[in-house]
Design a protein around this motif. Sequence first.
Motif, PDB file in Angstrom:
ATOM      1  N   ILE A 376       1.082  -1.115  -0.014  1.00  9.43           N
ATOM      2  CA  ILE A 376       0.015   0.051  -0.232  1.00  9.43           C
ATOM      3  C   ILE A 376       0.978   1.328  -0.016  1.00  9.43           C
ATOM      4  O   ILE A 376       0.630   2.124  -0.696  1.00  9.43           O
ATOM      5  CB  ILE A 376      -1.002  -0.144   1.286  1.00  9.43           C
ATOM      6  CG1 ILE A 376      -1.951  -1.214   1.158  1.00  9.43           C
ATOM      7  CG2 ILE A 376      -1.736   1.088   1.437  1.00  9.43           C
ATOM      8  CD1 ILE A 376      -2.956  -1.346   2.214  1.00  9.43           C
ATOM      9  N   SER A 377       1.788   1.184   0.703  1.00 10.30           N
ATOM     10  CA  SER A 377       2.591   2.232   0.985  1.00 10.30           C
ATOM     11  C   SER A 377       3.507   2.735  -0.576  1.00 10.30           C
ATOM     12  O   SER A 377       3.813   3.870  -0.654  1.00 10.30           O
ATOM     13  CB  SER A 377       3.911   2.094   2.142  1.00 10.30           C
ATOM     14  OG  SER A 377       3.290   2.038   3.284  1.00 10.30           O
ATOM     15  N   GLY A 378       3.657   1.667  -1.286  1.00 11.96           N
ATOM     16  CA  GLY A 378       4.667   1.898  -2.380  1.00 11.96           C
ATOM     17  C   GLY A 378       3.595   2.136  -3.570  1.00 11.96           C
ATOM     18  O   GLY A 378       4.310   2.602  -4.647  1.00 11.96           O
ATOM     19  N   MET A 379       2.227   2.351  -3.618  1.00  8.00           N
ATOM     20  CA  MET A 379       1.473   2.561  -4.418  1.00  8.00           C
ATOM     21  C   MET A 379       1.682   4.510  -4.540  1.00  8.00           C
ATOM     22  O   MET A 379       1.146   4.945  -3.647  1.00  8.00           O
ATOM     23  CB  MET A 379      -0.006   2.396  -4.277  1.00  8.00           C
ATOM     24  CG  MET A 379       0.000   0.706  -4.470  1.00  8.00           C
ATOM     25  SD  MET A 379      -1.642   0.049  -4.480  1.00  8.00           S
ATOM     26  CE  MET A 379      -2.493   0.623  -6.163  1.00  8.00           C
ATOM     27  N   PRO A 380       2.018   4.666  -5.759  1.00  3.64           N
ATOM     28  CA  PRO A 380       2.206   6.307  -5.744  1.00  3.64           C
ATOM     29  C   PRO A 380       0.809   6.985  -6.326  1.00  3.64           C
ATOM     30  O   PRO A 380       0.846   7.659  -7.365  1.00  3.64           O
ATOM     31  CB  PRO A 380       3.302   6.561  -6.857  1.00  3.64           C
ATOM     32  CG  PRO A 380       3.076   5.325  -7.662  1.00  3.64           C
ATOM     33  CD  PRO A 380       2.589   4.260  -7.004  1.00  3.64           C
ATOM     34  N   THR A 381      -0.127   6.781  -5.348  1.00  8.42           N
ATOM     35  CA  THR A 381      -1.504   7.554  -5.586  1.00  8.42           C
ATOM     36  C   THR A 381      -1.400   9.004  -5.859  1.00  8.42           C
ATOM     37  O   THR A 381      -1.797   9.283  -6.992  1.00  8.42           O
ATOM     38  CB  THR A 381      -2.406   7.038  -4.675  1.00  8.42           C
ATOM     39  OG1 THR A 381      -1.955   7.603  -3.125  1.00  8.42           O
ATOM     40  CG2 THR A 381      -2.683   5.624  -4.767  1.00  8.42           C
ATOM     41  N   SER A 382      -1.112   9.614  -4.989  1.00  8.26           N
ATOM     42  CA  SER A 382      -0.861  11.056  -4.874  1.00  8.26           C
ATOM     43  C   SER A 382      -0.104  11.581  -6.166  1.00  8.26           C
ATOM     44  O   SER A 382      -0.388  12.618  -7.011  1.00  8.26           O
ATOM     45  CB  SER A 382      -0.564  11.531  -3.803  1.00  8.26           C
ATOM     46  OG  SER A 382       0.905  11.321  -3.428  1.00  8.26           O
ATOM     47  N   LYS A 383       1.351  11.108  -6.144  1.00  9.23           N
ATOM     48  CA  LYS A 383       2.125  11.682  -7.113  1.00  9.23           C
ATOM     49  C   LYS A 383       1.447  11.273  -8.499  1.00  9.23           C
ATOM     50  O   LYS A 383       1.750  11.932  -9.441  1.00  9.23           O
ATOM     51  CB  LYS A 383       3.536  11.053  -7.062  1.00  9.23           C
ATOM     52  CG  LYS A 383       4.755  11.345  -7.939  1.00  9.23           C
ATOM     53  CD  LYS A 383       5.891  10.798  -7.863  1.00  9.23           C
ATOM     54  CE  LYS A 383       6.552  11.546  -6.578  1.00  9.23           C
ATOM     55  NZ  LYS A 383       7.843  11.037  -6.274  1.00  9.23           N
ATOM     56  N   LEU A 384       1.173   9.854  -8.782  1.00  8.51           N
ATOM     57  CA  LEU A 384       0.508   9.557 -10.025  1.00  8.51           C
ATOM     58  C   LEU A 384      -0.580  10.517 -10.528  1.00  8.51           C
ATOM     59  O   LEU A 384      -0.812  10.739 -11.559  1.00  8.51           O
ATOM     60  CB  LEU A 384       0.142   8.287  -9.907  1.00  8.51           C
ATOM     61  CG  LEU A 384      -0.388   7.362 -11.401  1.00  8.51           C
ATOM     62  CD1 LEU A 384       0.247   5.882 -11.445  1.00  8.51           C
ATOM     63  CD2 LEU A 384      -1.716   7.554 -11.619  1.00  8.51           C
ATOM     64  N   ARG A 385      -1.543  10.782  -9.646  1.00 11.51           N
ATOM     65  CA  ARG A 385      -2.625  11.584  -9.959  1.00 11.51           C
ATOM     66  C   ARG A 385      -2.300  12.884 -10.160  1.00 11.51           C
ATOM     67  O   ARG A 385      -2.838  13.705 -11.203  1.00 11.51           O
ATOM     68  CB  ARG A 385      -3.707  11.593  -8.753  1.00 11.51           C
ATOM     69  CG  ARG A 385      -4.796  12.369  -8.872  1.00 11.51           C
ATOM     70  CD  ARG A 385      -5.695  12.212  -7.565  1.00 11.51           C
ATOM     71  NE  ARG A 385      -5.272  12.488  -6.556  1.00 11.51           N
ATOM     72  CZ  ARG A 385      -5.524  12.234  -5.248  1.00 11.51           C
ATOM     73  NH1 ARG A 385      -6.795  11.684  -5.162  1.00 11.51           N
ATOM     74  NH2 ARG A 385      -4.934  12.565  -4.237  1.00 11.51           N
ATOM     75  N   ALA A 386      -1.201  13.437  -9.571  1.00 13.38           N
ATOM     76  CA  ALA A 386      -0.914  14.877 -10.025  1.00 13.38           C
ATOM     77  C   ALA A 386      -0.149  14.850 -11.157  1.00 13.38           C
ATOM     78  O   ALA A 386      -0.266  15.930 -12.120  1.00 13.38           O
ATOM     79  CB  ALA A 386       0.178  15.472  -8.673  1.00 13.38           C
ATOM     80  N   ARG A 387       0.770  13.771 -11.647  1.00 17.43           N
ATOM     81  CA  ARG A 387       1.496  13.795 -12.758  1.00 17.43           C
ATOM     82  C   ARG A 387       0.391  13.648 -13.934  1.00 17.43           C
ATOM     83  O   ARG A 387       0.558  14.118 -15.083  1.00 17.43           O
ATOM     84  CB  ARG A 387       2.291  12.607 -12.768  1.00 17.43           C
ATOM     85  CG  ARG A 387       3.732  12.706 -12.155  1.00 17.43           C
ATOM     86  CD  ARG A 387       4.477  13.798 -12.826  1.00 17.43           C
ATOM     87  NE  ARG A 387       5.918  13.947 -12.254  1.00 17.43           N
ATOM     88  CZ  ARG A 387       6.781  14.844 -12.703  1.00 17.43           C
ATOM     89  NH1 ARG A 387       6.575  15.725 -13.655  1.00 17.43           N
ATOM     90  NH2 ARG A 387       7.931  14.847 -11.999  1.00 17.43           N
TER      91      ARG A 387
END
Length: 519
Positions: A376-387
């Motif tokens: 779960i910690s490794g999933m880049p949700t916030s960074k991926l969404r912003a990108r």
Amino acid sequence: MAIRDRLKDLTPQDVKVLRLMGDHLGSLASSDLKAWCAAGLDHDTSQWAERKRALTGESSSRWAGSITKATHDQWALARRSQLAYIRSLEAGIATITYRLSLPVGEKGTKKAPGGYRSREERFAKTRRLHLLQDRLEKQRADHEAGRVRVVRGGKRLLRTRHNLEAAQLTKVEWRERWRAERRFLAADGESGKPYGNETIRVTPDGQVTIKLPAPLAHLAKTAHGRYVLTSKVSFPHRGDQWRDRVSTNRAVAYRICENVERGRWYLTASWTIPPVKTVPLEAVRAGGVIGVDTNADHLAAWRLDTHGNPVGEPRRFDYDLTGSTQHRDAQIRHALIRLLHWAERYELAIAIEDLNFQAETTREKHGRRKRFRNLISGMPTSKLRARLVAMAAELGITIVAVDPAYTSKWGAQHWQKPLTSKNRNATRHDAAAVAIGRRALGHPIRRRTASPPAHQSDEQGHRTVQAAPGGPGREESRPRIPGPRTRSVGTGRGANAGDQCVQDRSGHAAEHLQLMLSL
């Protein structure tokens, strides 16, 4: 938008001036940050103006404005991080308190954990509970007093000083990196000024001139205390957009930094992308969407038409999140640009889950499941969404964020088996992408129940198709039909689809979506 280019062929004099100027402005930035942190919540506009006047005498008015703005942003970021840490401590304390209230060995449910496995583990968690409560008390006191702790140069690099052997660095090498990270060579853009910036000015042909601070004005090469670098920049990536801005005197911010490991200097140009106009949801759905399921190591995507039917074959965009920060960021950008080019080819919007794992990454929520917590910690949700939003805005692609509830479960339940054939092995993630796309289009996720075999009903009955948008009762439970039934299904035991609206949410689950059009 940020682009970067290398400052090549710098003379020793250029390097000397850049280091002197960066060290001087960095010391001013450190003292300004210290003054802001000392003021805390009592800081106001009058103190801001007083600090800026004090900095102007040691640099210039524009350098002082850049320093005070950077100080404000850094202090605000520290406050947000402090609040996030408080929320994490509160979540951990609540979980431990709940589990301590249960008997040892009691099993948990899908929604709540059970008791601890042994008395030893329970005793250790009571000690940890007191530790977290002490930390929470201190953090709340700091937050109420407006007290933050900030390290210019980075806490990680600061701690490396005590582990030089493990980092394979000498004291001299560490000191050079520390000084490079604490330098300040950043200037905000100004619309209407020559080439969009008065402090660090870059002409369309790539010539770089810098306004020197007052104590270093004797090093100037041209009038008005400006220093001209021998190196020129071209910005191969998006250089045309940059030239269009500087030619029309639109604001462009610049930052100069040194990479000590490679012995290179870089110039970064950045500017703000204007907000994108909101697109009606009906227009977005007109041609169908591309459903995307986010995972720890790849993006699973499938194209859907306006009726919610999968079209073509599923696509998979892999990325590797091991290694340095630059490597992970490059992997994410590479996966996203392939996804966006695929969407641009068919002129479709992208439907993606609005994920947020901030409350799920606490070690107290999942206990011994360390691999799951790391996943779960490794999933880049916030960074991926912003990108994704930033890159999609440049290509004119609309992003639709949908409710992530039960997309993987219902996708696997209703779509994985029908989409699997001899030539295609549909995965659970591919089925989840279909479920996400259907929810964005406003369709229910489930399919119709298969008809019984021949001669057990009216021949073959209806085919296994999707429920029409106007079909009555497509989301409600199937009514109990009294009387004798076939041999395969007893009386009142027909398949029950149930309501796909999650828990007590109002409206259909597909209604919980939003357009993500700007950062």
